[in-house]
Design a protein around this motif. Structure first.
Motif, PDB file in Angstrom:
ATOM      1  N   PRO A 117       0.815  -1.220   0.000  1.00 51.34           N
ATOM      2  CA  PRO A 117       0.000   0.000   0.000  1.00 51.34           C
ATOM      3  C   PRO A 117       0.847   1.269   0.000  1.00 51.34           C
ATOM      4  O   PRO A 117       1.869   1.366   0.675  1.00 51.34           O
ATOM      5  CB  PRO A 117      -0.805  -0.124   1.297  1.00 51.34           C
ATOM      6  CG  PRO A 117       0.010  -1.015   2.177  1.00 51.34           C
ATOM      7  CD  PRO A 117       0.703  -1.970   1.265  1.00 51.34           C
ATOM      8  N   THR A 118       0.397   2.254  -0.792  1.00 53.44           N
ATOM      9  CA  THR A 118       1.040   3.563  -0.828  1.00 53.44           C
ATOM     10  C   THR A 118       0.654   4.361   0.410  1.00 53.44           C
ATOM     11  O   THR A 118      -0.511   4.405   0.792  1.00 53.44           O
ATOM     12  CB  THR A 118       0.612   4.331  -2.087  1.00 53.44           C
ATOM     13  OG1 THR A 118       0.999   3.586  -3.242  1.00 53.44           O
ATOM     14  CG2 THR A 118       1.251   5.710  -2.137  1.00 53.44           C
ATOM     15  N   VAL A 119       1.638   5.001   1.019  1.00 49.86           N
ATOM     16  CA  VAL A 119       1.402   5.877   2.164  1.00 49.86           C
ATOM     17  C   VAL A 119       1.322   7.329   1.699  1.00 49.86           C
ATOM     18  O   VAL A 119       0.388   8.065   2.051  1.00 49.86           O
ATOM     19  CB  VAL A 119       2.529   5.715   3.213  1.00 49.86           C
ATOM     20  CG1 VAL A 119       2.315   6.660   4.388  1.00 49.86           C
ATOM     21  CG2 VAL A 119       2.609   4.265   3.687  1.00 49.86           C
ATOM     22  N   GLN A 120       2.293   7.752   0.899  1.00 53.49           N
ATOM     23  CA  GLN A 120       2.350   9.123   0.399  1.00 53.49           C
ATOM     24  C   GLN A 120       2.873   9.090  -1.021  1.00 53.49           C
ATOM     25  O   GLN A 120       3.781   8.300  -1.345  1.00 53.49           O
ATOM     26  CB  GLN A 120       3.251   9.976   1.289  1.00 53.49           C
ATOM     27  CG  GLN A 120       3.233  11.457   0.962  1.00 53.49           C
ATOM     28  CD  GLN A 120       4.008  12.273   2.002  1.00 53.49           C
ATOM     29  OE1 GLN A 120       4.580  11.721   2.943  1.00 53.49           O
ATOM     30  NE2 GLN A 120       4.024  13.576   1.839  1.00 53.49           N
ATOM     31  N   PHE A 121       2.335   9.972  -1.876  1.00 54.24           N
ATOM     32  CA  PHE A 121       2.665   9.954  -3.300  1.00 54.24           C
ATOM     33  C   PHE A 121       2.810  11.388  -3.800  1.00 54.24           C
ATOM     34  O   PHE A 121       1.984  12.247  -3.484  1.00 54.24           O
ATOM     35  CB  PHE A 121       1.559   9.240  -4.082  1.00 54.24           C
ATOM     36  CG  PHE A 121       1.753   9.203  -5.580  1.00 54.24           C
ATOM     37  CD1 PHE A 121       2.268   8.074  -6.190  1.00 54.24           C
ATOM     38  CD2 PHE A 121       1.415  10.292  -6.364  1.00 54.24           C
ATOM     39  CE1 PHE A 121       2.438   8.036  -7.569  1.00 54.24           C
ATOM     40  CE2 PHE A 121       1.586  10.266  -7.739  1.00 54.24           C
ATOM     41  CZ  PHE A 121       2.098   9.129  -8.344  1.00 54.24           C
ATOM     42  N   GLN A 166       7.073   7.799  -4.370  1.00 55.16           N
ATOM     43  CA  GLN A 166       6.110   7.438  -3.334  1.00 55.16           C
ATOM     44  C   GLN A 166       6.784   6.708  -2.190  1.00 55.16           C
ATOM     45  O   GLN A 166       7.829   6.076  -2.361  1.00 55.16           O
ATOM     46  CB  GLN A 166       4.975   6.592  -3.902  1.00 55.16           C
ATOM     47  CG  GLN A 166       5.356   5.242  -4.436  1.00 55.16           C
ATOM     48  CD  GLN A 166       4.135   4.416  -4.818  1.00 55.16           C
ATOM     49  OE1 GLN A 166       3.419   3.902  -3.964  1.00 55.16           O
ATOM     50  NE2 GLN A 166       3.898   4.308  -6.127  1.00 55.16           N
ATOM     51  N   LEU A 167       6.166   6.852  -1.024  1.00 53.75           N
ATOM     52  CA  LEU A 167       6.541   6.086   0.162  1.00 53.75           C
ATOM     53  C   LEU A 167       5.502   5.001   0.326  1.00 53.75           C
ATOM     54  O   LEU A 167       4.288   5.270   0.309  1.00 53.75           O
ATOM     55  CB  LEU A 167       6.558   6.999   1.397  1.00 53.75           C
ATOM     56  CG  LEU A 167       6.880   6.325   2.738  1.00 53.75           C
ATOM     57  CD1 LEU A 167       8.344   5.887   2.763  1.00 53.75           C
ATOM     58  CD2 LEU A 167       6.586   7.285   3.898  1.00 53.75           C
ATOM     59  N   ALA A 168       5.951   3.762   0.453  1.00 52.88           N
ATOM     60  CA  ALA A 168       5.020   2.642   0.523  1.00 52.88           C
ATOM     61  C   ALA A 168       5.549   1.571   1.456  1.00 52.88           C
ATOM     62  O   ALA A 168       6.728   1.553   1.816  1.00 52.88           O
ATOM     63  CB  ALA A 168       4.792   2.045  -0.875  1.00 52.88           C
ATOM     64  N   SER A 169       4.658   0.686   1.857  1.00 54.49           N
ATOM     65  CA  SER A 169       5.049  -0.446   2.694  1.00 54.49           C
ATOM     66  C   SER A 169       5.780  -1.488   1.857  1.00 54.49           C
ATOM     67  O   SER A 169       5.684  -1.504   0.628  1.00 54.49           O
ATOM     68  CB  SER A 169       3.813  -1.079   3.339  1.00 54.49           C
ATOM     69  OG  SER A 169       3.170  -0.163   4.196  1.00 54.49           O
ATOM     70  N   ALA A 170       6.523  -2.349   2.523  1.00 51.60           N
ATOM     71  CA  ALA A 170       7.199  -3.459   1.859  1.00 51.60           C
ATOM     72  C   ALA A 170       7.163  -4.647   2.804  1.00 51.60           C
ATOM     73  O   ALA A 170       7.570  -4.539   3.954  1.00 51.60           O
ATOM     74  CB  ALA A 170       8.637  -3.092   1.518  1.00 51.60           C
TER      75      ALA A 170
END
Length: 268
Positions: A212-216, A262-266
């Motif tokens: 999921p994307t956190v910030q884009f 983007q900042l996203a989970s991994a």
């Protein structure tokens, strides 16, 4: 006849509020793809800005994803924060049963800023679409969990597709081509979808599952010419269950038309 993308980004506007319909047809698992949501926000914001005497082409969008969009009704509310001679700044919020996405957008006349080109990074040299791995050949289980893969045609450079057969390269880079499956040509605001439509780049590092994307933050540089779009996504930092992903898109002429971070989970 309207394309599936046009139907997915349609809305009814009253003042600064638009009623929308998010569709699982553009989903990944139980969540609606963030790219189609951003395209929808761009178009709703464009309409509100234009009606208020502002600009209509999105130049940049920065969004925070507060909760996953789901299949069903929703609404956007747009506030024009400033409208000057060359640019308009607006905030748009998407809500369903709760707030899903909050975005700040800069709008202007894209054609004014598209030329002259002082610096344009060349696209990577990769095989043509006909020689790349097709998303339609993904395992049935993956296709059944992603309506998005039925609506965008992704062709992955074989050199970056090893993760699909359990052999990720570990380089943290994906390359390939993308277009709409139904033949619709790309336009300016659809680039926001394509910036977020590739498989997660962390798959090339062995990650599994939803990312999921956190910030884009995305930037649009020019209207794309018809034809395939070439995409490269990369990551250089993965730590603590988060990563950054950079995406670049070139149109059929080799012009860089969009890019994002983007900042996203991994999840590994």
């Amino acid at each position: 006849m309207s394309s599936e993308y046009d139907k997915a980004t349609a809305f009814d506007l009253t003042g600064n509020r638009a009623t929308v319909q998010l569709s699982a047809d553009w989903g990944i698992g139980n969540a609606v793809n963030g790219g189609i949501i951003m395209s929808l926000l761009a178009q709703a914001t464009s309409s509100v800005s234009r009606a208020a005497g502002g600009h209509s082409d999105v130049l940049g969008l920065s969004a925070v994803f507060l909760s996953p969009g789901t299949d069903g009704d929703g609404a956007t509310t747009t506030d024009v924060l400033r409208s000057g001679r060359s640019m308009t700044t607006a905030q748009t919020v998407l809500t369903q049963d709760s707030e899903r996405v909050r975005a700040f957008l800069t709008l202007g006349d894209i054609d004014r800023y598209a030329e002259p080109v002082t610096l344009n990074p060349a696209p990577p040299v990769i095989p043509g679409p006909e020689d790349c791995a097709r998303s339609s050949d993904a395992p049935p289980g993956a296709l059944s969990q992603s309506g998005l893969l039925h609506r965008v045609d992704i062709r992955m450079d074989p050199a970056t597709a090893g993760w699909a057969v359990g052999q990720p390269s570990g380089n943290g880079e994906l390359r390939g081509w993308i277009r709409f499956t139904d033949g619709r040509e790309p336009d300016l605001h659809s680039l926001l979808l394509f910036l977020d439509a590739f498989p997660p780049v962390t798959f090339d590092l062995g990650a599994k599952g939803w990312v999921p994307t956190v910030q884009f933050s995305g930037y649009l540089h020019a209207r794309p010419e018809p034809g395939w779009l070439q995409v490269r996504t990369r990551t250089t930092t993965v730590a603590g269950g988060l990563h950054e992903e950079d995406a670049q898109i070139w149109d059929s002429t080799g012009r860089l038309v969009a890019q994002s971070r983007q900042l996203a989970s991994a999840r590994f």
